[in-house]
Design an enzyme around this catalytic site. Structure first.
Site, PDB file in Angstrom:
ATOM      1  N   LYS A 179       0.785  -1.141   0.106  1.00  3.06           N
ATOM      2  CA  LYS A 179       0.105   0.195   0.028  1.00  3.06           C
ATOM      3  C   LYS A 179       0.906   1.321  -0.211  1.00  3.06           C
ATOM      4  O   LYS A 179       1.479   1.483   1.007  1.00  3.06           O
ATOM      5  CB  LYS A 179      -0.958  -0.022   1.236  1.00  3.06           C
ATOM      6  CG  LYS A 179      -2.108   1.041   0.977  1.00  3.06           C
ATOM      7  CD  LYS A 179      -2.501   1.716   2.255  1.00  3.06           C
ATOM      8  CE  LYS A 179      -1.963   3.030   2.649  1.00  3.06           C
ATOM      9  NZ  LYS A 179      -2.068   4.196   1.715  1.00  3.06           N
TER      10      LYS A 179
ATOM     11  N   GLU B 280       9.476  16.258  15.379  1.00  4.65           N
ATOM     12  CA  GLU B 280       9.967  15.856  14.224  1.00  4.65           C
ATOM     13  C   GLU B 280       9.141  17.029  13.330  1.00  4.65           C
ATOM     14  O   GLU B 280       8.087  17.141  13.362  1.00  4.65           O
ATOM     15  CB  GLU B 280       9.445  14.732  13.701  1.00  4.65           C
ATOM     16  CG  GLU B 280       9.807  14.290  12.278  1.00  4.65           C
ATOM     17  CD  GLU B 280       9.569  12.761  11.829  1.00  4.65           C
ATOM     18  OE1 GLU B 280       8.679  12.538  12.131  1.00  4.65           O
ATOM     19  OE2 GLU B 280      10.572  12.160  11.271  1.00  4.65           O
TER      20      GLU B 280
HETATM   21  P1  NAP Z   1       1.846   8.357   7.674  1.00  2.00           P
HETATM   22  O1  NAP Z   1       0.794   9.351   7.944  1.00  2.00           O
HETATM   23  O2  NAP Z   1       2.200   7.482   8.915  1.00  2.00           O
HETATM   24  O3  NAP Z   1       1.691   7.273   6.430  1.00  2.00           O
HETATM   25  C1  NAP Z   1       2.481   6.426   6.410  1.00  2.00           C
HETATM   26  C2  NAP Z   1       1.537   5.443   5.455  1.00  2.00           C
HETATM   27  O4  NAP Z   1       0.554   4.996   6.407  1.00  2.00           O
HETATM   28  C3  NAP Z   1       0.700   5.726   4.210  1.00  2.00           C
HETATM   29  O5  NAP Z   1       0.866   4.924   3.297  1.00  2.00           O
HETATM   30  C4  NAP Z   1      -0.547   5.929   4.938  1.00  2.00           C
HETATM   31  O6  NAP Z   1      -1.534   6.164   3.883  1.00  2.00           O
HETATM   32  C5  NAP Z   1      -0.686   4.870   5.737  1.00  2.00           C
HETATM   33  N1  NAP Z   1      -1.628   5.020   7.002  1.00  2.00           N
HETATM   34  C6  NAP Z   1      -2.480   6.073   7.147  1.00  2.00           C
HETATM   35  N2  NAP Z   1      -3.001   5.871   8.210  1.00  2.00           N
HETATM   36  C7  NAP Z   1      -3.221   4.390   8.137  1.00  2.00           C
HETATM   37  C8  NAP Z   1      -3.938   3.587   9.110  1.00  2.00           C
HETATM   38  N3  NAP Z   1      -4.634   3.838   9.984  1.00  2.00           N
HETATM   39  N4  NAP Z   1      -3.747   2.291   9.031  1.00  2.00           N
HETATM   40  C9  NAP Z   1      -2.635   1.804   8.110  1.00  2.00           C
HETATM   41  N5  NAP Z   1      -1.984   2.770   7.343  1.00  2.00           N
HETATM   42  C10 NAP Z   1      -2.221   3.977   7.351  1.00  2.00           C
HETATM   43  O7  NAP Z   1       3.369   9.052   7.572  1.00  2.00           O
HETATM   44  P2  NAP Z   1       3.715  10.120   6.526  1.00  2.00           P
HETATM   45  O8  NAP Z   1       3.217  11.483   6.876  1.00  2.00           O
HETATM   46  O9  NAP Z   1       3.128   9.611   4.946  1.00  2.00           O
HETATM   47  O10 NAP Z   1       5.562   9.991   6.628  1.00  2.00           O
HETATM   48  C11 NAP Z   1       6.160  10.698   7.170  1.00  2.00           C
HETATM   49  C12 NAP Z   1       6.638  10.037   8.496  1.00  2.00           C
HETATM   50  O11 NAP Z   1       7.112   8.696   7.952  1.00  2.00           O
HETATM   51  C13 NAP Z   1       7.446  10.734   9.314  1.00  2.00           C
HETATM   52  O12 NAP Z   1       7.298  10.476  10.510  1.00  2.00           O
HETATM   53  C14 NAP Z   1       8.818  10.084   8.907  1.00  2.00           C
HETATM   54  O13 NAP Z   1       9.764  10.205   9.834  1.00  2.00           O
HETATM   55  C15 NAP Z   1       8.493   8.670   8.787  1.00  2.00           C
HETATM   56  N6  NAP Z   1       9.298   7.754   7.979  1.00  2.00           N
HETATM   57  C16 NAP Z   1      10.073   7.032   8.724  1.00  2.00           C
HETATM   58  C17 NAP Z   1      11.190   6.217   7.877  1.00  2.00           C
HETATM   59  C18 NAP Z   1      11.891   5.411   8.655  1.00  2.00           C
HETATM   60  O14 NAP Z   1      12.806   4.470   7.819  1.00  2.00           O
HETATM   61  N7  NAP Z   1      12.064   5.241   9.851  1.00  2.00           N
HETATM   62  C19 NAP Z   1      11.424   6.489   6.602  1.00  2.00           C
HETATM   63  C20 NAP Z   1      10.583   7.287   5.937  1.00  2.00           C
HETATM   64  C21 NAP Z   1       9.543   8.121   6.547  1.00  2.00           C
HETATM   65  P3  NAP Z   1      -2.005   7.576   3.186  1.00  2.00           P
HETATM   66  O15 NAP Z   1      -1.154   8.372   2.573  1.00  2.00           O
HETATM   67  O16 NAP Z   1      -3.232   7.158   2.627  1.00  2.00           O
HETATM   68  O17 NAP Z   1      -2.767   8.207   4.548  1.00  2.00           O
END
Ligand code: NAP
Length: 477
Positions: A175, A381
């Site tokens: 996804k 963050e």
């Molecule tokens: P996010 O809002 O958590 O979304 C990540 C993924 O989860 C997206 O595909 C999102 O889909 C999905 N998602 C959202 N709600 C969900 C739910 N209830 N159940 C299951 N999946 C769900 O994060 P983001 O804003 O896209 O990304 C930024 C974050 O990722 C930051 O905190 C960053 O630090 C972290 N990150 C961490 C790493 C690492 O390796 N540690 C690498 C890259 C990024 P939708 O887009 O449809 O909402």
């Protein structure tokens, strides 16, 4: 450019979603809609998981390691042939500088090459048990893996979850984030063209809020591999616990950049801006808290600021662009609120903080001084092009402050004193640390976080272990 992939990829073909829903994709550099992409609903999730389960049971898990190796190498080869297409899609979709997008397309292919080669080197153990007889371990696939990925590095993160999961013999439902589904869909299509049997990799664009719970709680899903925010990661952990599902979580960060006066200071100060501003700061490893030994502070800030002001913030399609726009208007608002919170407290903004250009979600790289340990900009963050720099006097107190964070993902450390480098590296609470370098990531090495930055490891052989169950077999003599 070839036609854009816009439908769900299920059982080896592009398919319309059951409920005919779609979502618009906006180019963050132009604010124009690129295309409408299909959005999966619960019905599509169920059918994709069932298809993935069938594909796993009816053949994929039983292929020989050599057969899986051949298919993964084919995928890698086709990805290399399609690097430019992948890069152009990513650049349009998330505003990534085209040169970075090309590097990331190549990185995705390299990940497949690594795991294609790893399949035939991934071994169990023989164990000399005290009863005599013969005891050995097997690494066995789990079944269906749900891989959920974010929008900041859409293609490489998808590859570094899908490749080891497939290498270990699992099938995958991928996804992508709602904002960045294009290269994930292309990956599904390319993998199929490379000989991956239908159903072994399903790609489901759709809103996480709408389909996340169905995906995470489905009884046929055995492992959830998630990269994203700490808030969603913790929700997934809670839901997964009910079915005792395996999980790996790569989450947020607030990584330190520690600079000692005995380092090659100008080199550290010149390289450090890209350790936080690369990818417009939308990087979980962004070194957004800089700790500089007081005697080197003024010189560091001077060189760092000058290097920051020279960064080329431009349209990401241009070959010279180093920093593109933020991914969306919403993300820019979030970042601007952080900058305002610092302004309101009277913190010193040495450079940046403003928007750029009439169109596109651009924000100038921003350097903030005179922050206090409890400021939001120092603790939370930001996920944008903002860095805070503070001086320190005492090594031990500095390490305490570095570790006074719920996160523990990455970090850098600059010094020419080897003993100090090793001493500090051991004490910093983070899953990844680089000494005299601003990079964090190697395909061959484990990547992941301490504390609320995650659980489990991506990349290297650790990732492959994470996509298997360990079985012990005893043979009586
Ligand atoms: P996010 O809002 O958590 O979304 C990540 C993924 O989860 C997206 O595909 C999102 O889909 C999905 N998602 C959202 N709600 C969900 C739910 N209830 N159940 C299951 N999946 C769900 O994060 P983001 O804003 O896209 O990304 C930024 C974050 O990722 C930051 O905190 C960053 O630090 C972290 N990150 C961490 C790493 C690492 O390796 N540690 C690498 C890259 C990024 P939708 O887009 O449809 O909402």
């Amino acid at each position: 450019m070839n036609e854009l992939p816009t439908q769900l990829f299920i059982n080896g073909e592009f398919r319309k979603p059951a409920k005919g829903k779609s979502m618009p994709l906006v180019n963050p550099a132009t604010e124009e809609t690129i295309v409408e992409v299909a959005a999966a609903t619960g019905e599509d999730v169920n059918s994709a998981i069932e298809g993935a389960h069938r594909a796993y049971r009816q053949g994929w898990r039983d292929l020989t390691p050599g057969e899986r190796t051949e298919i993964l190498f084919n995928i890698a080869r086709l990805l290399r042939e399609n690097c430019e297409r992948i890069a152009q899609l990513e650049c349009q979709n998330v505003g990534k500088p085209i040169s970075d997008a090309r590097d990331e397309a190549g990185l995705g292919a390299r990940v497949f090459e690594y795991y294609a080669g790893a399949i035939t080197k991934f071994t169990g153990q023989t164990i000399p048990v005290s009863r005599g007889g013969f005891d050995f371990t097997l690494r066995q696939p789990m079944g269906v893996v749900a891989a959920i990925v974010p929008w900041n590095f859409p293609f490489p993160i998808a590859c570094w979850k899908v490749a080891p999961a497939l290498a270990a013999g699992n099938s995958v439902v991928l996804k992508p984030a709602s904002q960045s589904p294009l290269t994930a869909l292309l990956l599904g299509q390319i993998a199929h063209q490379a000989g991956l049997p239908p159903g072994v990799l399903q790609v489901l664009p759709g809103s996480g809020q709408e389909i996340g719970d169905v995906l995470v709680t489905h009884p046929l899903v055995r492992k959830i591999s998630f990269t994203g925010s700490t808030a969603i990661g913790s929700r997934i952990m809670e839901l997964a616990s009910r079915g005792l599902k395996r999980i790996s979580l790569e989450l947020g960060g607030k990584s330190p950049n520690i600079v000692f006066a005995d380092s090659d200071l100008d080199r550290a100060a010149t390289l450090s801006p890209m350790s936080v501003f690369a990818n417009t700061g939308q990087d979980c490893c962004a070194r957004s808290r800089v700790f500089v030994e007081r005697s080197a502070f003024d010189r560091f800030v001077e060189v760092f600021t000058a290097a920051t002001q020279q960064l080329r913030v431009e349209n990401p399609t241009g070959e010279t662009c180093q920093i593109g726009p933020l991914v969306s208007a919403g993300q820019r608002n979030v970042v601007e609120e952080f900058v305002s919170s610092a302004r309101d407290l009277g913190r010193k903004i040495v450079t940046g903080g403003d928007r750029l250009f009439d169109k596109g979600y651009y924000l100038k790289p921003t350097v903030i001084l005179q922050v206090e340990p409890n400021d939001r900009v120092w603790r939370e963050e930001i996920f944008g092009p903002v860095v805070c720099i503070r001086p320190f006097d005492d090594e031990a107190a500095m390490i305490e402050e570095v570790n006074d964070s719920p996160y523990g993902l990455s970090g850098s450390l600059w010094t020419n004193d080897l003993r100090r480098a090793l001493r500090v590296a051991r004490r910093v609470e983070s899953g990844v640390l680089s000494i005299n370098s601003h990079s964090s990531l190697h395909v061959e090495a484990p990547f992941g976080g301490f504390k609320q930055s995650g659980l489990g490891r991506d990349l290297g052989m650790s990732a492959m272990e994470g996509y298997t169950e360990l079985k012990n077999v005893y043979v009586a003599e």
